[in-house]
Scaffold this motif. Structure first.
Motif, mmCIF file in Angstrom:
data_model
loop_
_atom_site.group_PDB
_atom_site.id
_atom_site.type_symbol
_atom_site.label_atom_id
_atom_site.label_comp_id
_atom_site.label_asym_id
_atom_site.label_seq_id
_atom_site.Cartn_x
_atom_site.Cartn_y
_atom_site.Cartn_z
ATOM 1 N N VAL A 131 0.852 -1.213 0.000
ATOM 2 C CA VAL A 131 0.000 0.000 0.000
ATOM 3 C C VAL A 131 0.873 1.243 0.000
ATOM 4 O O VAL A 131 1.974 1.267 0.583
ATOM 5 N N LEU A 132 0.321 2.284 -0.619
ATOM 6 C CA LEU A 132 0.988 3.573 -0.571
ATOM 7 C C LEU A 132 0.990 4.054 0.883
ATOM 8 O O LEU A 132 -0.017 3.937 1.577
ATOM 9 N N ILE A 133 2.109 4.573 1.328
ATOM 10 C CA ILE A 133 2.175 5.169 2.665
ATOM 11 C C ILE A 133 1.421 6.502 2.592
ATOM 12 O O ILE A 133 1.733 7.324 1.732
ATOM 13 N N LYS A 193 -13.757 -4.846 -4.203
ATOM 14 C CA LYS A 193 -12.649 -5.019 -5.139
ATOM 15 C C LYS A 193 -13.141 -4.779 -6.562
ATOM 16 O O LYS A 193 -14.223 -5.261 -6.931
ATOM 17 N N GLY A 194 -12.366 -4.050 -7.350
ATOM 18 C CA GLY A 194 -12.745 -3.872 -8.750
ATOM 19 C C GLY A 194 -11.949 -2.778 -9.411
ATOM 20 O O GLY A 194 -11.196 -2.044 -8.766
ATOM 21 N N ASP A 195 -12.159 -2.698 -10.730
ATOM 22 C CA ASP A 195 -11.505 -1.660 -11.525
ATOM 23 C C ASP A 195 -12.399 -0.409 -11.470
ATOM 24 O O ASP A 195 -13.431 -0.358 -12.145
ATOM 25 N N ASN A 210 -7.650 9.760 -4.887
ATOM 26 C CA ASN A 210 -6.235 10.117 -5.002
ATOM 27 C C ASN A 210 -5.639 9.009 -5.870
ATOM 28 O O ASN A 210 -5.080 8.043 -5.369
ATOM 29 N N PRO A 211 -5.840 9.114 -7.189
ATOM 30 C CA PRO A 211 -5.442 7.995 -8.055
ATOM 31 C C PRO A 211 -3.933 7.996 -8.307
ATOM 32 O O PRO A 211 -3.255 8.974 -7.977
ATOM 33 N N PRO A 212 -3.414 6.920 -8.911
ATOM 34 C CA PRO A 212 -2.007 6.963 -9.322
ATOM 35 C C PRO A 212 -1.865 8.105 -10.329
ATOM 36 O O PRO A 212 -2.640 8.153 -11.284
#
Ligand SMILES: C[S@@+](CC[C@H](N)C(=O)[O-])C[C@H]1O[C@@H](n2cnc3c(N)ncnc32)[C@H](O)[C@@H]1O
Length: 287
Positions: free
Chosen positions: A90-92, A171-173, A193-195
Motif C-alpha cells: 500500500v501507498l504510505i 474489489k474492482g476496476d 487520489n489515483p495513481p
C-alpha cells in the motif's frame, strides 16, 4: 548493549540517507521493539538491551540503510490524527493528502451537517481518505474500491482498528467495484487520489518510493492523467445532481484536470493548494 550505545550505532547506520530523520527513526524503532515510548529511550540511556532485541534492531536499521521505507518497518503512519497500519503493497499515506480530507470534512459540515450522505473513494490504499472521513463523520455512508488485494486487506485491518461500521469496501476496476449495487445517481461526494505519476518520472523518484512502494499506486500512464480521464466522465452517472467530484493531483496537473472537468460539463471548478503552496486538489460539481 546499552540503549545509548545502540541508538548511536543505529543513527550512524542511516545518517547518510537523503530522506529521513535518523535520530527520530532510530529512537522510534528501538522504542517499538522495547515496547516503550520515545521519551523513555532518551531518558534511559544506561539501560541494557537484550541480545535478541539488539540483533533485531540492527537487522531493521540495515534494511532502512538500503532505502526500505521507515513506515513499512514501523508498520504505522499517522494520518489525520489516526494511526494507520501500513505494510508493503500500500501507498504510505502522505500528509499532502490531508488537504483534500480536511476540505471534504469542512464541505460536509457546511453543506450537509448531520444529514446522511453517501461517499465514494476510488483507490483506497491503506484507507487513509475513506476511513478518516468515516471516522470523523458518522453521518457518512462510505463506499471504497481498490483493484488490488493488499490495499483491501490493509484497509480492512484499519477499518477494524478504528471500529467503523459505516464503511463498505469492494474489489474492482474503479466503478466496476460497485456495479450492480444500484448506486447510480446516489453519491453526494466522490473522491480519489489515483495513481498520477507520469511513466517517465517514476525512475526519478527517491529509492524509498520507486523501489518499495507499489507501482500500481503510482503509475498514472504516459501523461499521468489516465485515471482522471476515466473517472471524470464515469462519475456523472454515479453522482447526485449537485454532487462533488474531488481529486488529489500532482503539483503541475491542476489546470489539466480542471480542463477535463470543464469539458465534461462540471461546474464550480476549483483548485486548492497544499501547505507548501503547490496545487494539490481539484474539484467540480455535476449538474
Ligand atoms: C495513490 S494510491 C492512493 C491510496 C490512498 N487513497 C491514499 O491516498 O493514501 C492509489 C490507489 O489506487 C489503486 N488503484 C490503482 N488502479 C486501480 C483501479 N483500476 N481501480 C481501483 N483502484 C486502483 C491502487 O491500488 C492504490 O491503492
Amino acid at each position: 548493549m546499552e540503549i545509548n550505545h545502540l541508538l548511536k550505532k543505529g543513527v550512524e547506520m542511516i545518517k547518510d540517507r537523503e530522506y529521513g530523520n535518523p535520530v527520530l527513526e532510530a529512537a522510534l524503532l528501538l522504542g517499538k521493539l522495547l515496547n516503550v515510548d520515545r521519551t523513555y529511550i532518551y531518558t534511559h540511556g544506561d539501560t541494557e538491551v537484550s541480545q535478541p532485541i539488539v540483533d533485531k534492531f540492527l537487522e531493521l536499521m540495515e534494511k532502512r540503510r538500503l532505502g526500505y521505507p521507515f513506515q513499512y518497518i514501523l508498520k504505522e503512519k499517522e494520518f489525520m490524527g489516526l494511526e494507520f497500519y501500513v505494510d508493503e503493497g500500500v501507498l504510505i499515506p502522505r500528509s499532502d493528502t490531508e488537504t483534500m480530507v480536511e476540505y471534504i470534512l469542512k464541505y460536509i459540515d457546511e453543506k450537509y451537517k448531520d444529514e446522511p450522505i453517501n461517499f465514494l473513494d476510488l483507490g483506497i490504499g491503506s484507507g487513509a481518505i475513506i476511513l478518516s472521513i468515516a471516522y470523523y463523520k458518522k453521518n457518512v455512508n462510505a463506499y471504497g474500491v481498490d483493484f488490488y488485494d493488499p490495499p483491501l486487506k490493509i484497509a480492512n485491518i484499519n477499518k477494524e482498528r478504528f471500529k467503523l461500521s459505516n464503511v463498505s469496501l469492494y474489489k474492482g476496476d474503479l466503478f466496476q467495484g460497485i456495479e450492480g449495487l444500484g448506486l447510480e445517481g446516489k453519491f453526494h461526494i466522490i473522491a480519489s487520489n489515483p495513481p498520477y505519476i507520469p511513466n517517465e518520472e517514476i525512475k526519478t523518484l527517491q529509492t524509498e518510493v520507486k523501489d518499495y512502494e507499489p507501482m500500481s499506486a503510482l503509475d498514472g500512464g504516459e501523461d499521468g492523467l489516465r485515471f482522471y480521464k476515466k473517472i471524470i466522465p464515469e462519475s456523472k452517472k454515479y453522482l447526485k445532481d449537485g454532487g462533488l467530484l474531488i481529486f488529489e493531483i500532482g503539483y503541475d496537473q491542476g489546470k489539466k484536470v480542471e480542463d477535463i472537468l470543464l469539458k465534461e460539463g462540471y461546474k464550480d471548478t476549483r483548485i486548492l493548494k497544499d501547505l507548501h503552496g503547490l496545487d494539490r486538489v481539484v474539484m467540480g460539481v455535476v449538474g
